[in-house]
Design a protein around this motif. Structure first.
Motif, short mmCIF file in Angstrom:
data_model
loop_
_atom_site.label_atom_id
_atom_site.label_comp_id
_atom_site.label_asym_id
_atom_site.label_seq_id
_atom_site.Cartn_x
_atom_site.Cartn_y
_atom_site.Cartn_z
N ARG A 69 28.90 11.91 -77.66
CA ARG A 69 28.52 12.92 -78.65
C ARG A 69 27.33 13.78 -78.22
NH1 ARG A 69 30.25 13.58 -83.43
NH2 ARG A 69 31.24 11.52 -83.44
N PHE A 70 26.40 13.17 -77.49
CA PHE A 70 25.13 13.87 -77.24
C PHE A 70 25.01 14.32 -75.78
CE2 PHE A 70 24.46 11.01 -80.91
CZ PHE A 70 24.12 11.96 -81.86
N SER A 71 26.17 14.63 -75.18
CA SER A 71 26.16 14.93 -73.74
C SER A 71 25.52 16.29 -73.42
CB SER A 71 27.57 14.86 -73.18
OG SER A 71 28.41 15.72 -73.91
N ASP A 72 25.23 17.09 -74.46
CA ASP A 72 24.52 18.36 -74.22
C ASP A 72 23.04 18.13 -73.95
OD1 ASP A 72 26.58 20.08 -74.44
OD2 ASP A 72 26.38 20.37 -76.61
N ILE A 73 22.56 16.95 -74.32
CA ILE A 73 21.12 16.67 -74.17
C ILE A 73 20.89 16.02 -72.80
CG2 ILE A 73 19.18 15.37 -75.16
CD1 ILE A 73 20.71 15.58 -77.85
N MET A 105 28.75 0.72 -91.97
CA MET A 105 27.99 0.90 -90.72
C MET A 105 28.29 2.27 -90.12
SD MET A 105 27.88 -1.83 -87.62
CE MET A 105 26.72 -1.73 -86.28
N TRP A 106 29.56 2.66 -90.18
CA TRP A 106 29.92 3.95 -89.59
C TRP A 106 29.45 5.11 -90.46
CZ3 TRP A 106 31.14 4.25 -84.65
CH2 TRP A 106 31.38 5.53 -84.17
N ASP A 107 29.38 4.89 -91.80
CA ASP A 107 28.93 5.95 -92.71
C ASP A 107 27.55 6.46 -92.33
OD1 ASP A 107 31.19 5.69 -94.09
OD2 ASP A 107 30.33 4.65 -95.82
N SER A 108 26.61 5.53 -92.12
CA SER A 108 25.25 6.01 -91.81
C SER A 108 25.21 6.68 -90.45
CB SER A 108 24.20 4.89 -91.87
OG SER A 108 24.77 3.64 -91.98
N ALA A 109 26.11 6.27 -89.54
CA ALA A 109 26.15 6.91 -88.22
C ALA A 109 26.63 8.35 -88.35
CB ALA A 109 27.07 6.13 -87.29
N THR A 110 27.63 8.58 -89.21
CA THR A 110 28.21 9.92 -89.35
C THR A 110 27.17 10.94 -89.77
OG1 THR A 110 30.20 8.81 -90.03
CG2 THR A 110 30.14 11.15 -90.42
N LEU A 111 26.24 10.51 -90.62
CA LEU A 111 25.20 11.44 -91.09
C LEU A 111 24.34 11.96 -89.95
CD1 LEU A 111 23.94 9.49 -94.24
CD2 LEU A 111 25.43 11.50 -94.20
N THR A 112 24.31 11.23 -88.85
CA THR A 112 23.43 11.63 -87.73
C THR A 112 24.24 12.21 -86.57
OG1 THR A 112 23.54 9.38 -86.83
CG2 THR A 112 21.70 9.86 -88.29
N ASN A 113 25.45 12.72 -86.87
CA ASN A 113 26.30 13.25 -85.80
C ASN A 113 25.65 14.40 -85.03
OD1 ASN A 113 28.38 11.52 -85.96
ND2 ASN A 113 29.77 12.86 -87.09
#
Ligand SMILES: [Fe+2]
Ligand SMILES: [Fe+2]
Length: 269
Positions: free
Chosen positions: A103-107, A151-159
């Motif tokens: 997800r964060f490969s632009d960084i 667990m996945w819900d809180s992760a989604t908020l930080t997409n």
């Protein structure tokens, strides 16, 4: 040997819906990355469009946490349900670590960022296999019982927020695992279930590393962006994690993971 980039590998793990496929790919790709890094070969990181949600098997049925059946851990049935819920957490964790990579490969990060999350994914894959073995010993399997997906819900908020993701997933959720696992081990000790004790101790010792990867890269980014880590952590947790942190905390293992008390105590109120 394949010519996939690391982010393509991550996307394939996330897109595998059958558990056996997800496990096989996660195992194979983590070995491929780590083996190549050891001999100095470079696999490209690349860029992919990360799926919004990882693909999941048809079973277990996913329920809101409030609808999950209540369990009594003093019983054999309760302990099977507990092992099933830990297996579910481990499967989520496999996806969460590969998601961090894709997800964060632009960084821009040093390659050791990827080493850490690939290593964490490799550990979670083994943890899931250990839990599956314990479930199979009890004539059960992952998917036999319902599971929750908060667990996945809180992760989604930080997409869209890498600092938020690091704060919530390894430094809040996985750190919580360090707080609760010693009592879980005691419960299986009391029941005389030695193999469960042995496997949970392996998991416990390796989870410390995952929290420490979170702290390490959180501090790295704060340093690079000129942010003060402690207030930044507090504001991100308040923004994305919609409940208070629950003591008692495992201060010893949290310290070993680079989490000082002034990170988490102010978030208990
Ligand atoms: Fe794990
Ligand atoms: Fe973990």
């Amino acid at each position: 040997m394949n010519n996939l980039t690391l982010t393509e590998m991550a996307k394939r793990v996330l897109s595998a819906s059958e558990v056996a496929d997800k496990i096989k790919l996660s195992e194979e790709y983590s070995k491929t990355w780590l083996k190549n890094r050891k001999i100095g070969n470079s696999i490209c990181i690349g860029k992919v469009k990360c799926p919004n949600f990882p693909s999941r098997p048809r079973k277990p049925n996913l329920l809101p946490p409030r609808q999950m059946p209540k369990r009594k851990y003093g019983t054999e049935i309760g302990r099977v349900a507990l092992l099933h819920s830990v297996a579910h957490i481990e499967l989520n964790a496999i996806d969460l670590h590969w998601d961090m990579i894709a997800r964060f490969s632009d960084i821009k990060f040093p390659l050791s960022f990827y080493d850490d999350w690939v290593n964490a994914a490799k550990d979670e894959t083994k943890h899931f296999q250990l839990l599956s073995e314990l479930l199979n010993d009890r004539n059960s399997f992952y998917g036999a019982l319902p599971a929750h997906d908060s667990m996945w819900d809180s992760a989604t908020l930080t997409n869209d927020d890498i600092l938020g993701r690091l704060a919530i997933v390894p430094m809040v959720l996985e750190a919580r695992g360090l707080d609760v696992t010693p009592n879980m081990i005691k419960l299986f000790e009391k029941a005389g279930e030695q193999r469960s004790v042995e496997y949970l101790k392996i998991i416990y010792s390796e989870e410390v590393n995952h929290v420490s990867y979170g702290s390490k890269w959180f501090n790295f980014l704060c340093g690079r962006d000129g942010l003060d880590p402690t207030p930044t952590f507090h504001s991100l947790v308040r923004k994305y994690f919609h409940s208070k942190l629950k003591p008692p905390f495992n201060e010893e293992k949290r310290a070993a993971s680079g989490l000082p008390p002034d990170f988490y105590w102010p978030l208990t109120e």
